[in-house]
Motif scaffolding. Structure first.
Motif, short mmCIF file in Angstrom:
data_model
loop_
_atom_site.label_atom_id
_atom_site.label_comp_id
_atom_site.label_asym_id
_atom_site.label_seq_id
_atom_site.Cartn_x
_atom_site.Cartn_y
_atom_site.Cartn_z
N SER A 80 -1.03 9.40 4.38
CA SER A 80 -2.25 8.61 4.34
C SER A 80 -2.91 8.76 2.98
O SER A 80 -3.30 9.87 2.60
CB SER A 80 -3.21 9.07 5.45
N CYS A 125 -5.24 5.78 0.98
CA CYS A 125 -6.58 5.21 1.22
C CYS A 125 -6.90 5.27 2.71
O CYS A 125 -8.05 5.30 3.09
CB CYS A 125 -6.68 3.79 0.69
N GLY A 126 -5.88 5.27 3.54
CA GLY A 126 -6.10 5.45 4.98
C GLY A 126 -6.41 4.21 5.77
O GLY A 126 -6.55 4.28 6.98
N ARG A 160 -0.19 -0.45 1.45
CA ARG A 160 -0.20 -0.83 0.03
C ARG A 160 -0.17 0.40 -0.89
O ARG A 160 -0.07 0.25 -2.10
CB ARG A 160 -1.47 -1.66 -0.27
N THR A 204 1.36 4.00 -0.14
CA THR A 204 2.26 5.17 -0.11
C THR A 204 3.70 4.90 -0.51
O THR A 204 4.43 5.84 -0.84
CB THR A 204 2.32 5.75 1.32
S1 FES Z 1 -2.69 4.40 2.81
FE1 FES Z 1 -3.67 2.72 1.76
S2 FES Z 1 -2.80 1.00 2.76
FE2 FES Z 1 -1.64 2.64 3.56
#
Ligand code: FES
Ligand SMILES: Cc1cc2nc3c(=O)[nH]c(=O)nc-3n(C[C@H](O)[C@H](O)[C@H](O)COP(=O)(O)OP(=O)(O)OC[C@H]3O[C@@H](n4cnc5c(N)ncnc54)[C@H](O)[C@@H]3O)c2cc1C
Ligand code: FES
Length: 1315
Positions: A122, A124-125, A160, A162
């Motif tokens: 994860s 930006c999560g 977007r 990893t």
């Molecule tokens: S962790 Fe940013 S879109 Fe998957």
């Protein structure tokens, strides 16, 4: 017939929900987030394309078909497309229902949540809850899934950040027999270079300690609500009717009721999965007053098998279909020939969307837009009774229109089995075959002569994507009859010639992109090859095209430097500390902007976009929108902006609302303000905008050059040094950022405060510019506007500036109504040594300058990459077009520059007869050389990468492969990278920080950087923990806010850690210095005592830190100076295999060496390298923006844009990512100007993927002949499957090139950028 119920009953996370008045048009995600405040489930694309909204839907299934046992079904579904009303009698499980972990829920994190977070899956999560829920649904059905099941389950989820490797690695720890990182599972086949790693050398391959994972115990999962099981009959047999002011929802439970409804409401829309209709409602703004949910009519749910075929109920889902077909394929009692067609179906279903869609989408939902060989449909109506219709050339009457009558419902589809002499094939080609709309697809049924299985007796061939409707190729089928299959290539040629005549495609074709012709003809040899694999190779050469390129489980070998032996255990610097918010993100408790609870009196702002790209704006009529409902408070336009409607960095040419002219399709003309989100959306469709002087838009660079449409010279850049000799004209049309989301999250909330203050919460990388532009728009001094954000869902440069317009629109609404307002929305001599370069570069900037001027500058600065170009004359001009404004995205000019210089190097190799490697090495900077702008270089990583990749041996192997294969070619290419780090302007090299220590000893840190998944907060916590000598757990970073740290610079240019870390260190050091006397007097007292003692003495426990990196300067006129602090060095080597028949390509292995010096956090940095690498792959091999001739962007959202998915990563990974300090580098490994000798990471690797373009041709002369001479190869800046296919020098591509020539005055169907 019992009276219909109008109460919706379902369960969410074990809680019963009784909703007496559900809105027929509301989606499940809207209800979860709005009404139940379950905001862990994220809304991104809203059209089934990203999986961020995944929840689990569980139902008790009563047996409808004989032989079926009752069971509980657990399905991952897209909550953004699921109608709320469809979940009656079902149990919904959201991310909040499976575990906690950081949200104050008191619940322990679920093992999936824990492992994803700890395995660094994860960043930006924003995608993480959807990933977790997809995996959760899989584990509920398969507690010990295979790796293949895990990989396939993620077909419908996009990330977007990893690059997917850490996500897959975390989830594979659940696979049967897999430990996630052990020698016997994911890392099998890793390169020998990492096998020999000796931990004593100070290197490590372990980012995660999987031994500490909690075991997964499926018996601990919540059970299905007993009420739903015990009363399943009642819930399933209840007729339902739900009504709102705008729509009615009917759920009939008998055929009679369904047909009566259809008779009474012929305009009613029958829906099943709502995956087609739901997308139309969102993207085409269609509305349906009457909806009939047909999935509870038993006749539509049957699956009956007899001797000659299968009757499939119209509501049977695609997942059910695939499962039932697989059962039949493994059934020994079923004759082998009957299984042929089923196998073809199962393969095609695998490529059909993602699992979330297939779990709900019905067979006929797609049938209404497609074709099935030999299938017969059964329709029924009250008046006309039963009607059987064969799907033939007459069934489709228009795009997505069939000959079904308005009062009819489809009951079932009959699929005949293949006869003993029949063979059936399916083919789909797409830019991203999994979960992507096909460019072209095809089906073929061939019957061979009795007693001679080589002689074609009859054939049916049909194609999709070549016309508005599925087309039956009767001529091509005729050409097959009486021919021998073993004729191979001659047969293919005969069929292809007939296809040319049948489907004379041109670029003016309404629904077939120009490349379709090559694909549809290309699919014929593919069929031939497929049959060849069954023993009838004939003249199809060596049969190398008979198999599809394989999807393999991806694996990654990671290598990084360990912390030095003497480093204290508690010092987190240099350790792979998991992302500070990882567990919170995985549990859904980490809040993004749109997750904040609504404020009292909050209003919603929905923009009205221009429908023309270049026109005069005459009037805006809001009367119909205002009359819709009292909840519509107003419609805003430029006249409502109290301050400046214009804004911009280098030019004030952006507008909050369009003024006298609209300058691109989709410009914000007005905005509806309403008390409800859906109401605002609905009202926006009623705003009438009148335009005049509608002009042909300038869309492409060629258009702009023809029209002389440029931005002023002062925004362009020109670098001349010495006498450059050769001219290279290079057009860059790389699109970089759109209003359509290249990251998953984008929203804004503006709250008016007393005293005329405004608080702006915005998903932006640039808080200070947001603050200043909003203040300007409202006519306020900046001290009345505070901009803040806790975290944003990805940025990549795209939210540096383009996010501000949304914030300004919301701010105008908040100002006008005094209520909180939310808005969602780039020369040689004979020996191959470059002695000079003259290049004219043109950039498509869009309608406004944005920061394209800086991109111009950086394209020139980065053009040299690692090469000594000698004399240079590089001019970069900005074209003004009627398209949305472009901005810096993914590497700030580097992708464009890399495309330019690496193309030049590869062509020089061809021209000079040198190898790709030799030409590069010949032209490398030597230590001590000076860059085109006067900066000294060193060289690094190249030799390490050559060794790691075993380059020469594998190159020889690639050549051997290519000389033995006709339809498969491989290429091995190594690309160097030297990426300057810095903003190029001294004033941008600054950062501030505020550190507060509280009396309980806890420490709160605020700094000027925005956390967008790059692990900034995590790294700064590590730095602060070291300076304060505290465990990292005692430190916390809450948010970034302009009232805590003012005048922040944008979180961009790979500088955010470099700038903010020294600022944080400075503040921490001040605190520590103040506490030193107490430490010395009471050494054993401990931190808390020292803090309290200082407080009692009146010592300030708050400190502001500041940093300014001096020495940066750049003269824009001469383009000379020192624009960078230092360079990040690296090299990447990839091996690609392509299928010449289809343009398919897989990356067999990639080796990356990047000099990270002593990494602050290897896990975060490696995650950034991998994520950027995969994102670069998307940029160069998948994504392609297409415009209509009228200037409308046709590729909107993640699905049409084709962002890389996990399958892409599987096609491309086998990635040996060595983020190591270069032990053998000639110079010192640690750049002296990076913070703590820790260079920046993110954007540079995204540029490596440009290597994909030079890897494709392969090494042998034969392969080059095949690949480079094709009519589509001339200026290939993107290696999408269709461009690779058209790059082949065969008859098919040549014919395509001819038919692509537009007749005079013909209007092309679409304009592709980036040729
Ligand atoms: S962790 Fe940013 S879109 Fe998957
Ligand atoms: C993310 C995504 C990916 C996709 N990928 C693919 C792909 O790879 N390949 C592909 O071909 N398609 C794809 N699609 C489109 C796909 O065809 C449909 O989404 C799906 O098959 C529709 O099924 P549904 O049950 O959801 O249909 P709905 O949306 O419920 O209905 C679709 C249409 O069928 C009609 N209909 C349904 N049942 C009946 C009935 N019994 N009688 C009369 N009319 C009926 C409806 O009235 C409506 O017009 C994709 C869609 C999405 C959202
Ligand atoms: S938000 Fe539902 S799939 Fe993207």
């Amino acid at each position: 017939m019992a009276a219909a119920s109008s109460t919706l009953v379902f369960y969410v996370n074990q809680n019963k929900i009784v909703e007496p008045n559900p809105d027929p048009e509301e989606t499940l995600i809207s209800y979860l987030r709005r009404k139940l405040l379950l905001t862990g489930t994220k809304l991104a694309c809203g059209e089934g394309g990203c999986g961020a909204c995944t929840v689990m839907l569980s139902r008790y299934l009563r047996p409808v078909t004989s032989g079926c046992q009752p069971r509980i079904e657990n399905l991952a579904i897209n909550a953004c497309l699921a109608p709320l009303c469809s979940v009656h009698g079902a149990a919904v499980t959201t991310i909040e229902g499976i575990g906690g972990g950081g949200g104050g829920s008191g619940k322990a994190a679920h093992p999936i949540q824990e492992r994803l977070a700890v395995c660094h899956g994860s960043q930006c999560g924003f995608c993480t809850p959807g990933m977790v829920m997809t995996a959760y649904a899989l584990l509920r059905n398969h507690p010990q899934p295979t790796e293949r099941q895990i990989d396939d389950s993620l077909q419908g989820n996009l990330c977007r950040c990893t690059g997917y490797r850490p996500i897959l690695q975390g989830l594979r720890t659940f696979a049967s027999g897999c430990c996630g990182q052990g020698r016997n599972c994911c890392r099998q086949g890793r390169p020998a270079a990492t096998d020999s790693v000796n931990e004593e050398d100070g290197l490590s391959t372990q980012l995660t300690d999987t031994a500490s994972f909690l075991p997964y115990d499926p018996s601990q999962e919540p059970i299905f609500p007993s009420e739903l099981q015990l009363e399943a009959d009642k819930f399933d047999s209840e007729s339902l009717i739900f009504q709102s002011a705008f729509a009615t929802w009917h759920r009939p439970t008998s055929l009679e009721e369904l047909l009566k409804l259809k008779q009474d409401h012929p305009d009613a829309k029958i829906i099943n999965g709502n995956t087609e209709v739901g997308v139309e409602v969102k993207s085409k703004k269609s509305t349906h007053g009457c909806l009939i949910y047909a999935s509870h009519v038993d006749e539509l749910r049957k699956f009956d098998v007899d001797e000659t075929g299968i009757d499939i109920g119209a509501a049977v889902t695609l997942t059910e279909l695939a499962d039932r077909f697989k059962e039949l394929i493994t059934d020994d009692k079923l004759a082998e020939h009957k299984k042929r067609g089923l196998r073809a179906y199962v393969e095609m279903l695998h490529w059909f969307s993602g699992q979330q869609i297939r779990n709900v989408a019905s067979h006929f939902g797609s049938e209404s837009a497609a074709h099935e060989l030999g299938a017969v449909l059964t329709f029924a109506s009250l008046k006309g009774g039963i009607r059987q219709v064969a799907i033939d050339a007459n069934f489709f009457v228009g795009y997505r229109c069939t000959s079904a009558r308005p009062d009819e419902a489809l009951l079932s589809i009959r699929l005949p089995f293949c006869g003993r002499r029949e063979f059936q094939f399916g083919f789909k080609q797409a830019r991203r075959r999994e979960d992507d709309i096909a460019i072209v697809n095809a089906g073929m049924l061939v019957r061979f002569s009795d007693g001679d299985f080589d002689l074609v007796e009859s054939a049916t061939v049909c194609f999709g994507g070549v016309a508005p409707v599925t087309r039956v190729a009767t001529g091509a089928a005729e050409a097959l009859i009486g021919r021998r299959w073993s004729e191979g290539r001659r047969l293919v040629e005969a069929v292809a010639a007939r296809l040319d005549a049948e489907f004379p495609l041109s670029t003016a074709s309404p629904c077939a992109p120009p490349s379709s012709s090559a694909f549809y003809i290309g699919s014929v040899p593919n069929f031939a090859a497929a049959e060849g694999s069954h023993g009838k190779v004939g003249e199809v050469d060596d049969g190398s095209g008979a198999e599809r390129l394989p999807l393999r489980p991806s694996w990654g070998s990671l290598l990084f430097e360990r912390t030095p032996p003497g480093q204290l255990e508690k010092d987190p610097v240099g350790r792979p500390v998991p992302h500070a918010s990882g567990t919170g993100q995985a549990s859904g408790s980490a809040q993004f902007l749109d997750d904040l609870p609504p404020s009292l009196g909050e209003v919603f702002v929905y923009p009205v976009f221009s429908r023309h790209a270049a026109a005069r704006l005459v009037s805006i009529d809001a009367s119909a929108a205002l009359a819709l409902d009292p909840g519509v408070l107003g419609v805003l336009d430029r006249r409502d902006v109290p301050g400046n409607n214009e804004y911009g960095i280098d030019l004030s040419d952006d507008r909050i609302f369009a003024d006298a002219e609209v300058r691109f399709h989709g410009e914000t003309v007005a905005a509806v303000v309403a008390t409800d989100r859906e109401l605002a959306r609905r009202a926006s469709h009623l705003v009438r905008v009148e335009y005049a002087d509608i002009r042909k838009p300038i869309v492409t660079i060629s258009d702009a050059i023809r029209e002389g449409s440029y931005f002023p010279e002062k925004l362009c850049r020109w670098l001349r040094r010495g006498g450059a000799m050769w001219i290279v004209l290079w057009l860059s049309e790389r699109r970089t950022w759109w209003r359509e989301k290249s990251a998953l999250e984008d929203s804004c909330l503006v709250v008016p405060r007393d005293g005329g203050e405004f608080e702006v919460l915005s998903s932006t990388q640039n808080l200070s510019s947001t603050q200043s532009i909003v203040a300007g728009a409202l006519g306020l001094p900046r001290n009345r506007v505070v901009a803040r954000i806790k975290r944003i869902g990805g940025g990549f440069g795209g939210k540096e500036y383009r996010s501000i317009g949304t914030a300004a629109v919301a701010a105008v609404a908040a100002y006008r109504f005094g209520r909180p307002a939310r808005c969602l929305q780039g020369w040689v001599n004979k020996e191959g040594l470059v002695v000079g370069l003259k290049a004219d570069c043109y950039l498509n900037a869009g309608y406004s300058a944005d920061i394209s001027c800086s991109v111009c500058e950086y394209i020139i600065l980065r053009m040299a990459n690692c090469y000594n170009l000698g004399a240079v004359d590089i001019r970069c001009r900005l074209c003004r077009t009627n398209t949305p404004s472009n901005t810096a995205f993914r590497g700030f000019g580097a992708p464009q520059a890399m495309i330019g210089i690496e193309t030049i190097m590869s062509r020089l190799a061809s021209a000079s007869g040198l190898t790709d490697r030799a030409i590069r090495e010949l032209n490398f900077f030597r230590n001590g050389d000076v860059s085109i702008y006067g900066h000294a270089y060193e060289d690094r990583c190249w030799e390490e990468c050559l060794a790691l990749a075993d380059y020469e041996a594998r190159k020889a192997e690639v050549d051997r492969f290519n000389s033995s294969q006709s339809y498969r070619k491989r290429g091995l290419h190594i690309t160097p990278l030297c990426y300057g780090i810095g903003f190029g302007r001294s004033f941008l090299q600054q950062a501030g920080a505020l550190v507060n220590v509280y009396l309980d000893g806890s420490v709160l840190i605020t700094h000027g950087g925005v956390e967008m998944g790059q692990g900034l907060h995590t790294k700064l916590l590590q730095v602060a923990a070291r300076v304060l000598d505290l465990p990292i757990e005692r430190l916390y970073i809450s948010e970034t806010a302009t009232d805590k740290v003012p005048n922040t610079v944008s979180s961009a240019a790979s500088m955010t850690t470099d700038l903010n870390a020294p600022a944080v260190m400075s503040a921490c050091q001040q605190i520590r210095d103040r506490l030193l006397p107490y430490m010395h007097s009471e050494p054993k007292a401990g931190w808390d005592s020292w803090v309290n003692a200082a407080y009692m003495d009146g010592v300030s426990l708050s400190a502001a830190g500041f940093y300014h990196g001096a020495g940066i300067h750049m003269d824009a006129a001469t383009m000379q100076g020192r624009p960078y602090n230092y360079y990040t060095f690296g090299a990447a080597c990839s091996e690609v295999e392509i299928d010449l028949l289809t343009g398919d390509h897989v990356t067999r292995r990639s080796d990356i060496v990047m000099d990270l010096g002593a990494s602050l956090n290897p896990a975060v940095d490696i995650g950034q390298i991998e994520g950027a690498f995969v994102q670069g792959m998307g940029l160069y091999t998948l994504e392609e923006q297409r415009f209509s001739p009228a200037g409308e962007l046709l590729t909107k959202g993640p699905a049409p844009t084709r962002f890389p998915d996990s399958a892409t990563s599987r096609k491309s990974s086998t990635c040996s990512c060595c983020a190591a300090a270069c032990a053998n580098s000639p110079g010192p490994c640690t750049p002296p100007r990076a913070w703590g000798s820790r260079p920046s990471v993110w954007p540079p690797p995204s540029s490596w993927r440009s290597g994909t373009l030079w890897r494709q041709p392969g090494g042998s002369t034969r392969a080059k002949t095949a690949m480079l001479a094709g009519p589509g190869s001339g200026s290939m800046h993107r290696a999408t499957s269709e461009r690779i296919r058209l790059g082949c020098a065969d008859d098919i591509a040549v014919r395509h090139a001819k038919c692509s020539v537009l007749p005079e005055n013909a209007v092309p169907w679409e304009l592709k950028l980036g040729h």
